[in-house]
Write an enzyme that holds these catalytic residues in place. Structure first.
Site, mmCIF file in Angstrom:
data_model
loop_
_atom_site.group_PDB
_atom_site.id
_atom_site.type_symbol
_atom_site.label_atom_id
_atom_site.label_comp_id
_atom_site.label_asym_id
_atom_site.label_seq_id
_atom_site.Cartn_x
_atom_site.Cartn_y
_atom_site.Cartn_z
ATOM 1 N N HIS A 61 4.310 8.515 22.965
ATOM 2 C CA HIS A 61 4.181 8.814 21.541
ATOM 3 C C HIS A 61 2.773 8.469 21.074
ATOM 4 O O HIS A 61 2.021 7.788 21.782
ATOM 5 C CB HIS A 61 5.222 8.054 20.710
ATOM 6 C CG HIS A 61 5.073 6.560 20.725
ATOM 7 N ND1 HIS A 61 5.210 5.793 21.868
ATOM 8 C CD2 HIS A 61 4.797 5.665 19.733
ATOM 9 C CE1 HIS A 61 5.033 4.519 21.583
ATOM 10 N NE2 HIS A 61 4.769 4.405 20.289
ATOM 11 N N HIS A 63 0.907 6.384 19.264
ATOM 12 C CA HIS A 63 0.651 5.086 18.643
ATOM 13 C C HIS A 63 -0.525 4.500 19.406
ATOM 14 O O HIS A 63 -0.526 4.481 20.640
ATOM 15 C CB HIS A 63 1.860 4.159 18.764
ATOM 16 C CG HIS A 63 2.503 3.821 17.454
ATOM 17 N ND1 HIS A 63 3.741 3.220 17.370
ATOM 18 C CD2 HIS A 63 2.079 3.978 16.174
ATOM 19 C CE1 HIS A 63 4.057 3.024 16.095
ATOM 20 N NE2 HIS A 63 3.064 3.481 15.359
ATOM 21 N N ASP A 65 -1.628 1.682 20.353
ATOM 22 C CA ASP A 65 -1.525 0.694 21.438
ATOM 23 C C ASP A 65 -1.178 1.333 22.778
ATOM 24 O O ASP A 65 -1.439 0.755 23.826
ATOM 25 C CB ASP A 65 -0.534 -0.444 21.096
ATOM 26 C CG ASP A 65 0.835 0.029 20.690
ATOM 27 O OD1 ASP A 65 0.939 0.986 19.905
ATOM 28 O OD2 ASP A 65 1.830 -0.571 21.153
ATOM 29 N N HIS A 66 -0.619 2.544 22.755
ATOM 30 C CA HIS A 66 -0.246 3.242 23.986
ATOM 31 C C HIS A 66 -1.333 4.179 24.489
ATOM 32 O O HIS A 66 -1.177 4.802 25.530
ATOM 33 C CB HIS A 66 1.054 4.027 23.769
ATOM 34 C CG HIS A 66 2.214 3.128 23.459
ATOM 35 N ND1 HIS A 66 3.254 2.902 24.332
ATOM 36 C CD2 HIS A 66 2.459 2.347 22.368
ATOM 37 C CE1 HIS A 66 4.091 2.032 23.803
ATOM 38 N NE2 HIS A 66 3.636 1.690 22.611
ATOM 39 N N HIS A 157 11.945 6.257 17.148
ATOM 40 C CA HIS A 157 10.838 5.360 16.796
ATOM 41 C C HIS A 157 10.251 5.820 15.454
ATOM 42 O O HIS A 157 9.073 5.664 15.191
ATOM 43 C CB HIS A 157 9.799 5.424 17.917
ATOM 44 C CG HIS A 157 8.732 4.371 17.873
ATOM 45 N ND1 HIS A 157 8.993 3.042 17.654
ATOM 46 C CD2 HIS A 157 7.379 4.453 18.051
ATOM 47 C CE1 HIS A 157 7.847 2.364 17.697
ATOM 48 N NE2 HIS A 157 6.851 3.189 17.919
ATOM 49 N N ASP A 180 8.479 3.436 23.140
ATOM 50 C CA ASP A 180 8.908 2.601 22.016
ATOM 51 C C ASP A 180 10.109 3.262 21.344
ATOM 52 O O ASP A 180 10.058 4.446 20.995
ATOM 53 C CB ASP A 180 7.786 2.465 20.981
ATOM 54 C CG ASP A 180 6.694 1.514 21.438
ATOM 55 O OD1 ASP A 180 6.777 1.004 22.563
ATOM 56 O OD2 ASP A 180 5.752 1.296 20.653
HETATM 57 ZN ZN LIG Z 1 5.015 2.706 18.955
HETATM 58 ZN ZN LIG Z 2 3.933 0.169 21.066
#
Ligand SMILES: [Zn+2]
Ligand SMILES: [Zn+2]
Length: 286
Positions: A61, A63, A65-66, A157, A180
């Site tokens: 997804h 986001h 942090d990924h 999510h 997530d």
């Molecule tokens: Zn996420």
């Molecule tokens: Zn995450």
């Protein structure tokens, strides 16, 4: 033999020793990376895998942090493969993730021009973006003639949409990477019958006393997987091995411990094997 290496167990908040989220699954020469949080390229080389050896990368997804480690993966693959470079196939659900992937190297155009001219090179490190549409049913998104297959399933999510989990089937067995998500029936469906479930983990009970003081934590809890509920899900579907990652809060001295995560899934009723992952945790199936 199929090997699973957790390349990062972290989250947006920085903690020592925890790279951003990522999981590598390898079967023979097939090497599949799932997400690429911060320091993923470094963790891969520490695991003995050059980024040029990756067969494909899958995004769960959009986001940050990924994804913040993906630029580094792409640059390293390009710089290390002068004269024999092949773009990295990056598979992602159509939407914000694919829009990001299509333009993610554009801010580097000045650097790329200098590097290209300096060594008389004409290619670029951009990913080979392969978007797919999600539906109510699982969808096969990658196949290899070694017998490895990757299936995507939408998860929950929200408000981040789309968000998917991935199931990898190899001749040795199968593993699901949750991405997530809240604990949900879609994940139960995707992970039914697998050998290993690698799932994100959020200790709601540990953090709920802080919700009044820090209301944003309540919002974060709304779209992550409560560890007690996750234990119940894993028991219900009978998965023999559960691996917890994307740990919130991160185990630290004087705070939450790995045992707290294990206690949570046990209270949820899970009786299988539990691993609270560290960066570079390795497991094998088959
Ligand atoms: Zn996420
Ligand atoms: Zn995450």
């Amino acid at each position: 033999m199929t090997e699973i290496i957790i390349t990062g167990t972290g989250v947006p908040h920085l903690e020592p020793g925890r790279a951003g989220p990522g999981v590598l699954v390898q079967h023979g020469k097939v090497r599949l990376q799932f997400d690429a949080g911060r320091a993923t390229a470094l963790r891969l080389v520490e695991a003995g895998v050059r980024v040029g050896q990756l067969s494909a990368l899958f995004v769960t997804h959009h986001h940050s942090d990924h994804l913040t480690g993906l630029t580094d993966v792409l640059f390293a693959r390009w710089l290390e493969a002068h004269g024999r470079f092949t773009p990295l196939p990056v598979i992602a659900p159509n939407g914000p993730a694919t829009r990001f992937l299509e333009r993610m190297m554009d801010p580097w155009v000045d650097d790329l021009l200098v590097r290209q001219e300096h060594v008389d090179r004409h290619d670029r490190p951009d990913p080979e973006v392969r978007g797919f549409d999600i539906a109510d049913e699982p969808v096969v998104v990658w196949r290899h003639d070694s017998g490895v297959q990757v299936t995507a399933r939408s998860v929950h999510h929200e408000p981040v949409m789309p968000a998917v989990g991935y199931r990898v089937d190899t001749p040795d067995g199968s593993v699901v990477i949750s991405g997530d998500t809240m604990v949900c029936d879609e994940m139960a469906e995707l992970a039914a019958g697998v050998d290993v479930l690698v799932h994100e983990a959020f200790r709601r009970e540990a953090l709920s006393p802080l919700f009044t003081e820090m209301p944003h934590l309540r919002h974060i809890a709304e779209y992550h997987a409560d560890t007690v509920q996750l234990g119940a899900l894993a028991q219900r579907i009978g998965v023999p091995r559960l691996v917890l990652t994307h740990l919130i809060p991160a185990p630290i001295a004087g705070g939450t411990t790995e045992h707290d995560f294990i206690d949570d899934v046990r209270r949820g009723g899970y009786t299988g094997e539990v691993t609270v992952a560290s960066d570079l945790t390795r497991l094998t199936i088959g």
